[in-house]
Design a protein around this motif. Sequence first.
Motif, mmCIF file in Angstrom:
data_model
loop_
_atom_site.group_PDB
_atom_site.id
_atom_site.type_symbol
_atom_site.label_atom_id
_atom_site.label_comp_id
_atom_site.label_asym_id
_atom_site.label_seq_id
_atom_site.Cartn_x
_atom_site.Cartn_y
_atom_site.Cartn_z
ATOM 1 N N UNK A 31 6.981 6.569 -4.624
ATOM 2 C CA UNK A 31 5.819 5.831 -5.121
ATOM 3 C C UNK A 31 6.186 4.405 -5.550
ATOM 4 N N UNK A 32 7.447 4.198 -5.940
ATOM 5 C CA UNK A 32 7.893 2.863 -6.349
ATOM 6 C C UNK A 32 8.093 1.924 -5.166
ATOM 7 N N UNK A 33 8.378 2.477 -4.015
ATOM 8 C CA UNK A 33 8.566 1.635 -2.840
ATOM 9 C C UNK A 33 7.248 0.935 -2.526
ATOM 10 N N UNK A 37 3.012 3.345 -1.030
ATOM 11 C CA UNK A 37 1.643 3.436 -1.546
ATOM 12 C C UNK A 37 0.664 2.492 -0.855
ATOM 13 N N UNK A 38 1.184 1.514 -0.131
ATOM 14 C CA UNK A 38 0.296 0.637 0.631
ATOM 15 C C UNK A 38 -0.312 1.372 1.814
ATOM 16 N N UNK A 39 0.363 2.431 2.280
ATOM 17 C CA UNK A 39 -0.093 3.179 3.452
ATOM 18 C C UNK A 39 -0.625 4.571 3.116
ATOM 19 N N UNK A 40 -0.144 5.156 2.019
ATOM 20 C CA UNK A 40 -0.468 6.549 1.705
ATOM 21 C C UNK A 40 -1.038 6.685 0.304
ATOM 22 N N UNK A 41 -1.880 7.685 0.123
ATOM 23 C CA UNK A 41 -2.364 8.014 -1.216
ATOM 24 C C UNK A 41 -1.249 8.741 -1.975
ATOM 25 N N UNK A 48 4.244 14.214 1.874
ATOM 26 C CA UNK A 48 5.297 13.681 2.734
ATOM 27 C C UNK A 48 6.671 14.063 2.200
ATOM 28 N N UNK A 49 6.895 13.875 0.918
ATOM 29 C CA UNK A 49 8.184 14.212 0.310
ATOM 30 C C UNK A 49 8.472 15.703 0.431
#
Length: 64
Positions: A31-33, A37-41, A48-49
């Motif tokens: 989430x920090x990357x 979060x720009x692509x995924x909720x 994904x993880x």
Amino acid sequence: MNRTNININTQLLTIEAAMTGKKEHIYHAAMLDPHTPAELSMDDIVALCDGLIAAHGTSLPAYV
């Protein structure tokens, strides 16, 4: 000053996940990357993880 860099905090969370076995640290690192979060909720990031952890099977530590 270096810890304010997003990459270093992400790497530290990944190390913490490996040391403690807590998936939450993996989620937070993803989430920090800024790109994730720009692509995924948030729900998609968790999914994904979880999928990546499952795909790597026994080559990773057991996460709870």
